[in-house]
Design an enzyme around this catalytic site. Structure first.
Site, short mmCIF file in Angstrom:
data_model
loop_
_atom_site.label_atom_id
_atom_site.label_comp_id
_atom_site.label_asym_id
_atom_site.label_seq_id
_atom_site.Cartn_x
_atom_site.Cartn_y
_atom_site.Cartn_z
N ARG A 1 27.49 28.82 19.94
CA ARG A 1 27.64 29.25 18.59
C ARG A 1 26.31 30.01 18.16
O ARG A 1 25.58 30.46 18.73
CB ARG A 1 28.19 28.16 17.78
N ASN B 1 28.45 11.85 15.79
CA ASN B 1 28.30 13.38 15.65
C ASN B 1 27.89 13.49 14.01
O ASN B 1 28.02 13.19 12.95
CB ASN B 1 29.63 13.75 15.38
N TYR C 1 37.11 23.72 14.85
CA TYR C 1 37.29 22.20 14.56
C TYR C 1 38.50 21.71 14.96
O TYR C 1 38.53 20.49 15.16
CB TYR C 1 36.58 21.67 13.56
N HIS D 1 29.63 16.67 19.58
CA HIS D 1 29.95 17.63 18.72
C HIS D 1 31.44 18.17 19.30
O HIS D 1 31.80 18.32 20.40
CB HIS D 1 29.08 18.74 19.00
N LEU D 2 32.30 18.41 18.11
CA LEU D 2 33.62 19.13 18.49
C LEU D 2 33.69 20.39 19.31
O LEU D 2 33.96 20.65 20.01
CB LEU D 2 34.40 19.06 17.32
N PRO E 1 28.25 14.72 7.97
CA PRO E 1 28.79 15.54 6.62
C PRO E 1 29.78 16.47 7.01
O PRO E 1 29.72 17.11 8.02
CB PRO E 1 27.52 16.20 6.12
N ASN E 2 30.80 16.42 6.00
CA ASN E 2 32.03 17.61 6.15
C ASN E 2 32.99 17.22 6.99
O ASN E 2 34.13 17.84 7.10
CB ASN E 2 31.47 19.04 6.30
N ARG F 1 22.37 26.48 15.64
CA ARG F 1 23.08 25.51 15.97
C ARG F 1 22.78 24.85 17.39
O ARG F 1 23.49 23.87 17.88
CB ARG F 1 24.58 25.57 15.91
N ALA G 1 25.96 18.71 10.60
CA ALA G 1 24.93 19.69 10.24
C ALA G 1 23.61 19.02 10.43
O ALA G 1 22.45 19.61 10.72
CB ALA G 1 25.19 20.25 8.90
N GLU H 1 25.40 11.58 21.51
CA GLU H 1 25.82 12.44 20.45
C GLU H 1 26.97 13.25 20.94
O GLU H 1 27.21 13.54 21.86
CB GLU H 1 24.57 13.49 20.68
N ARG I 1 39.20 22.04 7.69
CA ARG I 1 38.09 22.72 7.87
C ARG I 1 37.97 23.84 8.83
O ARG I 1 38.00 23.08 10.06
CB ARG I 1 36.85 21.90 7.81
N HIS J 1 20.80 19.52 13.59
CA HIS J 1 19.93 20.58 13.57
C HIS J 1 18.67 20.66 12.69
O HIS J 1 17.60 21.22 12.66
CB HIS J 1 20.66 21.88 13.44
C1 DQA Z 1 29.41 20.06 14.53
C2 DQA Z 1 28.70 21.18 14.75
C3 DQA Z 1 27.70 21.40 13.68
O1 DQA Z 1 26.70 22.61 13.95
C4 DQA Z 1 28.23 21.43 12.41
O2 DQA Z 1 27.43 21.65 11.37
C5 DQA Z 1 29.20 20.54 12.19
C6 DQA Z 1 30.15 20.10 13.12
C7 DQA Z 1 30.58 19.95 15.70
O3 DQA Z 1 31.16 18.72 15.86
O4 DQA Z 1 30.91 20.79 16.46
O5 DQA Z 1 29.41 20.20 10.84
O6 DQA Z 1 28.75 18.78 14.56
#
Ligand code: DQA
Length: 190
Positions: free
Chosen positions: A147, A114, A63, A140-141, A50-51, A151, A117, A138, A58, A120
């Site tokens: 953080r 990835n 990111y 994460h950027l 998501p997102n 997270r 959110a 897995e 964003r 978590h």
């Molecule tokens: C994320 C880290 C997550 O905590 C966050 O909710 C994201 C992006 C990252 O790629 O750093 O949406 O997965």
């Protein structure tokens, strides 16, 4: 009677993994065609949660400024260099991710994810990863461990073969390299 060098056609279509070899014999003008089934090339699924469709716009300080399209293009080019196929998908829906993971072993040799959110919160995604036999990495950027407290915990990392975070979009390439090497090393298991 010597034949000319064979002409080889290499199908790039993953649904048609055949190599066609055309032998020509110039004296009798006889053509012989041989079709060999080629070993399927490694196929990897990359899922962004998501997102992440908003990548580039964003929170660019967290990111980065590259769009998801740029990021996917980059990792696809890297996959070509490694000689593997890569399919990229993005969704905001948790159930869709669960479905994709469950269906993946029919078509793919490994997954890079990835979960954004959902990392978590999602026991459903964790269970889906735990339910399949193909390896999952897995990504994460951002460095989630540096953080907010919420997270720092990943539901999914303990059932993955590894986690890469903090290297922005380059993390997908690092994950691909690690995953491809892992699959090659454990060929008999997957
Ligand atoms: C994320 C880290 C997550 O905590 C966050 O909710 C994201 C992006 C990252 O790629 O750093 O949406 O997965």
């Amino acid at each position: 009677m010597k034949s000319n060098k064979p002409v080889i056609y290499w199908s790039k279509n993953r649904f048609l993994p055949y190599t066609l070899v055309l032998y020509t014999q110039p004296v009798r003008l006889v053509f012989r065609i041989a079709i060999f089934k080629r070993a399927k090339c490694m196929n990897i699924l990359l899922i962004n949660g998501p997102n992440l469709q908003l990548l580039g716009e964003r929170e660019p300080d967290v990111y980065g400024t590259q769009s998801l399209e740029d990021s996917n293009g980059k990792v696809k080019r890297y996959a070509e260099e490694l000689g593997v196929q890569l399919e990229t998908r993005q969704t905001n829906a948790e159930g869709e991710i669960v479905q994709w993971i469950g269906d993946a072993p029919k078509e793919f040799n490994g997954i890079i994810i990835n979960p954004a959110a959902y990392t978590h919160t999602s026991i459903a995604i964790r269970d889906a990863v735990a339910a399949i036999r193909i390896p999952v990495v897995e990504v994460h950027l951002s460095n989630i461990h540096a953080r907010e407290e919420f997270r720092r915990q990943s539901m999914t990392a303990p059932v993955c073969i590894g986690q890469i975070c903090g290297f922005n979009v380059q993390g997908y390439e690092l994950a691909l390299k690690g995953l491809v090497e892992h699959i090659n090393k454990h060929k008999d298991e997957y």
